[in-house]
Design a protein around this motif. Structure first.
Motif, PDB file in Angstrom:
ATOM      1  N   TYR A   1      -1.002  -1.779   8.871  1.00  0.00           N
ATOM      2  CA  TYR A   1      -0.904  -1.447  10.307  1.00  0.00           C
ATOM      3  C   TYR A   1      -1.811  -2.365  11.128  1.00  0.00           C
ATOM      4  O   TYR A   1      -1.401  -2.949  12.122  1.00  0.00           O
TER       5      TYR A   1
ATOM      6  N   TYR B   1      11.491  -3.690  11.195  1.00  0.00           N
ATOM      7  CA  TYR B   1      11.624  -2.885   9.976  1.00  0.00           C
ATOM      8  C   TYR B   1      12.741  -3.406   9.086  1.00  0.00           C
ATOM      9  O   TYR B   1      13.805  -3.781   9.569  1.00  0.00           O
TER      10      TYR B   1
ATOM     11  N   ALA C   1       0.851  -1.190   0.000  1.00  0.00           N
ATOM     12  CA  ALA C   1       0.000   0.000   0.000  1.00  0.00           C
ATOM     13  C   ALA C   1       0.887   1.242   0.000  1.00  0.00           C
ATOM     14  O   ALA C   1       0.796   2.107  -0.870  1.00  0.00           O
ATOM     15  N   THR C   2       1.797   1.325   1.011  1.00  0.00           N
ATOM     16  CA  THR C   2       2.632   2.517   1.171  1.00  0.00           C
ATOM     17  C   THR C   2       4.125   2.199   1.216  1.00  0.00           C
ATOM     18  O   THR C   2       4.945   3.101   1.114  1.00  0.00           O
ATOM     19  N   GLY C   3       4.458   0.931   1.498  1.00  0.00           N
ATOM     20  CA  GLY C   3       5.869   0.556   1.636  1.00  0.00           C
ATOM     21  C   GLY C   3       6.458   0.892   2.999  1.00  0.00           C
ATOM     22  O   GLY C   3       7.665   0.769   3.182  1.00  0.00           O
ATOM     23  N   HIS C   4       5.667   1.260   4.003  1.00  0.00           N
ATOM     24  CA  HIS C   4       6.220   1.545   5.334  1.00  0.00           C
ATOM     25  C   HIS C   4       6.695   0.260   6.024  1.00  0.00           C
ATOM     26  O   HIS C   4       7.566   0.295   6.875  1.00  0.00           O
ATOM     27  N   GLY C   5       6.060  -0.859   5.681  1.00  0.00           N
ATOM     28  CA  GLY C   5       6.324  -2.080   6.456  1.00  0.00           C
ATOM     29  C   GLY C   5       6.958  -3.199   5.661  1.00  0.00           C
ATOM     30  O   GLY C   5       6.837  -4.355   6.039  1.00  0.00           O
TER      31      GLY C   5
ATOM     32  N   SER D   1       1.342   6.600  15.135  1.00  0.00           N
ATOM     33  CA  SER D   1       2.102   7.850  15.197  1.00  0.00           C
ATOM     34  C   SER D   1       2.093   8.618  13.873  1.00  0.00           C
ATOM     35  O   SER D   1       2.154   9.835  13.875  1.00  0.00           O
TER      36      SER D   1
ATOM     37  N   PHE E   1      -0.597  -0.725  17.086  1.00  0.00           N
ATOM     38  CA  PHE E   1      -0.387  -0.143  18.417  1.00  0.00           C
ATOM     39  C   PHE E   1      -0.485   1.373  18.259  1.00  0.00           C
ATOM     40  O   PHE E   1       0.402   2.008  17.691  1.00  0.00           O
TER      41      PHE E   1
ATOM     42  N   VAL F   1      -5.938  -8.482   1.254  1.00  0.00           N
ATOM     43  CA  VAL F   1      -7.117  -7.803   1.795  1.00  0.00           C
ATOM     44  C   VAL F   1      -7.546  -6.716   0.814  1.00  0.00           C
ATOM     45  O   VAL F   1      -6.704  -5.954   0.315  1.00  0.00           O
TER      46      VAL F   1
ATOM     47  N   GLY G   1      -0.289   2.926   6.141  1.00  0.00           N
ATOM     48  CA  GLY G   1      -1.489   2.321   5.576  1.00  0.00           C
ATOM     49  C   GLY G   1      -2.336   1.632   6.636  1.00  0.00           C
ATOM     50  O   GLY G   1      -1.798   0.976   7.543  1.00  0.00           O
TER      51      GLY G   1
ATOM     52  N   PRO H   1       4.800  -5.036  14.185  1.00  0.00           N
ATOM     53  CA  PRO H   1       4.854  -3.808  13.381  1.00  0.00           C
ATOM     54  C   PRO H   1       6.193  -3.096  13.455  1.00  0.00           C
ATOM     55  O   PRO H   1       6.523  -2.314  12.564  1.00  0.00           O
TER      56      PRO H   1
HETATM   57  C1  LIG Z   1       7.080   6.102  10.201  1.00  0.00           C
HETATM   58  C2  LIG Z   1       6.360   4.877  10.723  1.00  0.00           C
HETATM   59  C3  LIG Z   1       5.494   4.994  11.803  1.00  0.00           C
HETATM   60  C4  LIG Z   1       4.831   3.858  12.301  1.00  0.00           C
HETATM   61  N1  LIG Z   1       4.014   3.982  13.405  1.00  0.00           N
HETATM   62  C5  LIG Z   1       3.395   2.887  13.891  1.00  0.00           C
HETATM   63  C6  LIG Z   1       2.561   2.968  15.059  1.00  0.00           C
HETATM   64  O1  LIG Z   1       2.407   4.028  15.662  1.00  0.00           O
HETATM   65  N2  LIG Z   1       1.969   1.838  15.505  1.00  0.00           N
HETATM   66  C7  LIG Z   1       2.117   0.634  14.852  1.00  0.00           C
HETATM   67  O2  LIG Z   1       1.529  -0.363  15.284  1.00  0.00           O
HETATM   68  N3  LIG Z   1       2.876   0.530  13.753  1.00  0.00           N
HETATM   69  C8  LIG Z   1       3.526   1.617  13.273  1.00  0.00           C
HETATM   70  N4  LIG Z   1       4.343   1.497  12.191  1.00  0.00           N
HETATM   71  C9  LIG Z   1       4.528   0.172  11.590  1.00  0.00           C
HETATM   72  C10 LIG Z   1       3.456  -0.080  10.536  1.00  0.00           C
HETATM   73  O3  LIG Z   1       2.211  -0.320  11.163  1.00  0.00           O
HETATM   74  C11 LIG Z   1       3.855  -1.330   9.732  1.00  0.00           C
HETATM   75  O4  LIG Z   1       5.101  -1.074   9.129  1.00  0.00           O
HETATM   76  C12 LIG Z   1       2.802  -1.674   8.690  1.00  0.00           C
HETATM   77  O5  LIG Z   1       3.122  -2.945   8.142  1.00  0.00           O
HETATM   78  C13 LIG Z   1       2.754  -0.647   7.584  1.00  0.00           C
HETATM   79  O6  LIG Z   1       1.698  -0.939   6.710  1.00  0.00           O
HETATM   80  P1  LIG Z   1       1.610  -0.220   5.280  1.00  0.00           P
HETATM   81  O7  LIG Z   1       0.459  -0.761   4.579  1.00  0.00           O
HETATM   82  O8  LIG Z   1       1.739   1.247   5.478  1.00  0.00           O
HETATM   83  O9  LIG Z   1       2.983  -0.698   4.591  1.00  0.00           O
HETATM   84  P2  LIG Z   1       3.249  -1.657   3.363  1.00  0.00           P
HETATM   85  O10 LIG Z   1       4.742  -1.750   3.307  1.00  0.00           O
HETATM   86  O11 LIG Z   1       2.541  -1.228   2.148  1.00  0.00           O
HETATM   87  O12 LIG Z   1       2.680  -3.057   3.829  1.00  0.00           O
HETATM   88  C14 LIG Z   1       3.358  -3.750   4.862  1.00  0.00           C
HETATM   89  C15 LIG Z   1       2.845  -5.159   4.949  1.00  0.00           C
HETATM   90  O13 LIG Z   1       1.497  -5.145   5.364  1.00  0.00           O
HETATM   91  C16 LIG Z   1       0.806  -6.198   4.734  1.00  0.00           C
HETATM   92  N5  LIG Z   1      -0.233  -5.641   3.862  1.00  0.00           N
HETATM   93  C17 LIG Z   1      -0.348  -4.385   3.366  1.00  0.00           C
HETATM   94  N6  LIG Z   1      -1.442  -4.299   2.603  1.00  0.00           N
HETATM   95  C18 LIG Z   1      -2.030  -5.529   2.602  1.00  0.00           C
HETATM   96  C19 LIG Z   1      -3.181  -6.080   1.978  1.00  0.00           C
HETATM   97  N7  LIG Z   1      -3.980  -5.356   1.199  1.00  0.00           N
HETATM   98  N8  LIG Z   1      -3.470  -7.396   2.204  1.00  0.00           N
HETATM   99  C20 LIG Z   1      -2.684  -8.170   2.997  1.00  0.00           C
HETATM  100  N9  LIG Z   1      -1.582  -7.688   3.601  1.00  0.00           N
HETATM  101  C21 LIG Z   1      -1.262  -6.379   3.416  1.00  0.00           C
HETATM  102  C22 LIG Z   1       1.806  -6.982   3.910  1.00  0.00           C
HETATM  103  O14 LIG Z   1       2.308  -8.057   4.694  1.00  0.00           O
HETATM  104  C23 LIG Z   1       2.853  -5.932   3.642  1.00  0.00           C
HETATM  105  O15 LIG Z   1       4.131  -6.475   3.376  1.00  0.00           O
HETATM  106  C24 LIG Z   1       5.019   2.607  11.690  1.00  0.00           C
HETATM  107  C25 LIG Z   1       5.893   2.488  10.593  1.00  0.00           C
HETATM  108  C26 LIG Z   1       6.579   3.605  10.133  1.00  0.00           C
HETATM  109  C27 LIG Z   1       7.562   3.425   8.996  1.00  0.00           C
END
Ligand SMILES: Cc1cc2nc3c(=O)[nH]c(=O)nc-3n(C[C@H](O)[C@H](O)[C@H](O)COP(=O)(O)OP(=O)(O)OC[C@H]3O[C@@H](n4cnc5c(N)ncnc54)[C@H](O)[C@@H]3O)c2cc1C
Length: 421
Positions: free
Chosen positions: A122, A387, A56-60, A113, A128, A177, A118, A384
């Motif tokens: 998350y 990283y 979705a965003t590449g944060h995780g 935070s 959390f 999802v 995404g 979560p």
């Molecule tokens: C700056 C920053 C702040 C953060 N703050 C918090 C916080 O306060 N609390 C907390 O709990 N976490 C926090 N996180 C961690 C964050 O919740 C995880 O990194 C989470 O996986 C990010 O999801 P994303 O969709 O943005 O990232 P993405 O890299 O797009 O997705 C990460 C993973 O999520 C899964 N995923 C995403 N989309 C789908 C989908 N459609 N179907 C199935 N699986 C999917 C996959 O396993 C994917 O590899 C933070 C991360 C960063 C970088």
């Protein structure tokens, strides 16, 4: 639905995300706009025996891929049901958009935070959030998950089903999802922000924060971040270019100033940003960096924060490492969990995070020294906050042993070819 292959102009842009240290070279990118697109992409991957990942965003990101990469960034639909106090969002939605939409109805989501993270990634990671000690994890407020399972079926998983349980922790290993329905809470404002101290005062600040955080009401969720801030003009002068200890506060009570008073005398305060703020400004509490960059991080939940542990944390608080310690407990220690387990006995989580410059080995070694020192009190890890590149075995350490065994069984049921995740 558009698809992109290596060499296509839009390929690099479509796979780009917040985390830049994970090398991703998919054979094909599916830019999904609807749940039907996701079904088509998953069926295509099955026909061509491709692995499947999603972003979705590449944060995780925790692993690269050479198979099929499903990009959900165009799936941005949000529906708020103010009467039921729920939101239903599509797979590409970021928290900031839900915060804005919910605020129009006097409601807020259990976001974390950063508003750029995404919702789906998350929440499937546990979630959390800024109000976690009052309301528990985001994963424990999910009502329904629309998901395309590895067999190409679009299903709705609801609490009580094995698929629902497995997705909340097992993430993309159990399907892609397409939409999530979850509870909102009646919050429009909080008392929040930060107190910044010089990192030289860390021993005194840590001791004061620990005592204060342990006695705090559930309405308070707090962390302390030790971070070297860049010398850049957008930062306020008192903290610009400094190595600081930043106490972060999100409090749902009316007496915030009174509550924070003991901390203000822990050491000289460089900057005090605590005030009442609308939930729509909650991203300012941690002020996470908005720009994509390479980072690697790990964490440990701990059953205590005794003086020996504080001494280890101080010893490892170098300017190359961002250390964050979060107080757990409160509702996190009480609420039953509907997804993969949560260690209710954990009192704090200690996180370490570094920017990747010359490979991750030196970073892993530096982090390992801290977590080895904390090992006698460590109870597990939070998914979560793992990283950068981590193997499946490393990710599994975020789950209790019993849950690991159940996840393995369900993986064999839903993804027998092991192509997802
Ligand atoms: C700056 C920053 C702040 C953060 N703050 C918090 C916080 O306060 N609390 C907390 O709990 N976490 C926090 N996180 C961690 C964050 O919740 C995880 O990194 C989470 O996986 C990010 O999801 P994303 O969709 O943005 O990232 P993405 O890299 O797009 O997705 C990460 C993973 O999520 C899964 N995923 C995403 N989309 C789908 C989908 N459609 N179907 C199935 N699986 C999917 C996959 O396993 C994917 O590899 C933070 C991360 C960063 C970088």
């Amino acid at each position: 639905m558009q698809t992109f292959r290596p060499g296509h102009d839009a390929y690099a842009e479509e796979i780009s995300g917040f985390q830049t240290s994970v090398a991703t070279q998919p054979a094909v990118v599916a830019a999904a706009e609807t749940a039907d697109d996701v079904v088509a992409a998953v069926k295509y991957a099955a026909e061509h025996d491709l692995t499947v990942s999603v972003q979705a965003t590449g944060h995780g990101l925790t692993a690269g891929t050479d198979g099929l990469f499903i990009s959900t960034r165009r799936m941005t639909g949000i529906e708020i049901d103010a009467g039921k106090r729920t939101a239903r969002v599509e797979a590409g939605v970021r928290w900031g958009a839900v915060i804005e939409a919910a605020a129009n109805h006097g409601l807020a989501p259990l976001s974390g935070s950063s508003p750029d993270v995404g919702v789906v990634g998350y929440t499937l990671s546990g979630g959390f959030g800024l109000m976690a000690r009052r309301f528990g994890r985001a994963a424990d407020h999910v009502r329904a998950i629309d998901v395309v399972t590895p067999d190409g079926e679009l299903r709705t998983a609801t609490p009580g089903s094995d698929l629902f349980w497995a997705l909340l922790g097992g993430r993309a290993g159990f399907g892609i999802v397409t939409a999530l329905e979850f509870d909102l809470v009646p919050v429009t404002e909080l008392y929040g922000g930060g107190l910044y101290f010089d990192a030289a005062d860390l021993p005194a600040v840590l001791r004061a924060w620990r005592t204060w955080a342990v006695a705090a009401p559930d309405e308070l969720t707090t962390s302390i971040a030790v971070v070297a801030l860049p010398d850049l003009p957008f930062l306020p002068a008192p903290i610009r270019g400094k190595h600081v200890a930043n106490v972060r506060i999100a409090y749902l009570g009316d007496d915030g100033d009174q509550l924070a008073e003991p901390l203000r005398t822990a050491a000289p305060v460089l900057l005090d940003t605590l005030k009442r703020l609308p939930y729509t400004d909650s991203g300012s509490i941690a002020s996470d960096p908005p720009h994509p960059h390479p980072y690697h991080g790990t964490n440990a939940t701990v059953e205590a924060l005794n003086d020996a542990m504080l001494a280890s944390i101080v010893e490892h608080a170098d300017p190359e490492t961002v250390l964050i310690i979060d107080r757990l407990g409160g509702e996190l220690a009480r609420r039953g969990t509907s997804g993969v387990g949560w260690d209710k006995a954990a009192e704090f989580v200690v996180r370490a995070l570094s920017v990747v410059e010359d490979g991750v080995d030196a970073i892993k070694n530096a982090h390992a020294k801290l977590f080895d020192a904390l090992a006698p009190w460590s109870t597990g890890r939070l998914l979560p906050f793992l990283y950068g590149e981590h193997s499946a075995a490393e990710l599994a350490t975020a789950f209790p042993a019993g849950d690991r065994a159940r996840l393995k069984q369900l993986k064999a049921k839903y993804d027998p070819a092991g192509r997802f995740g």
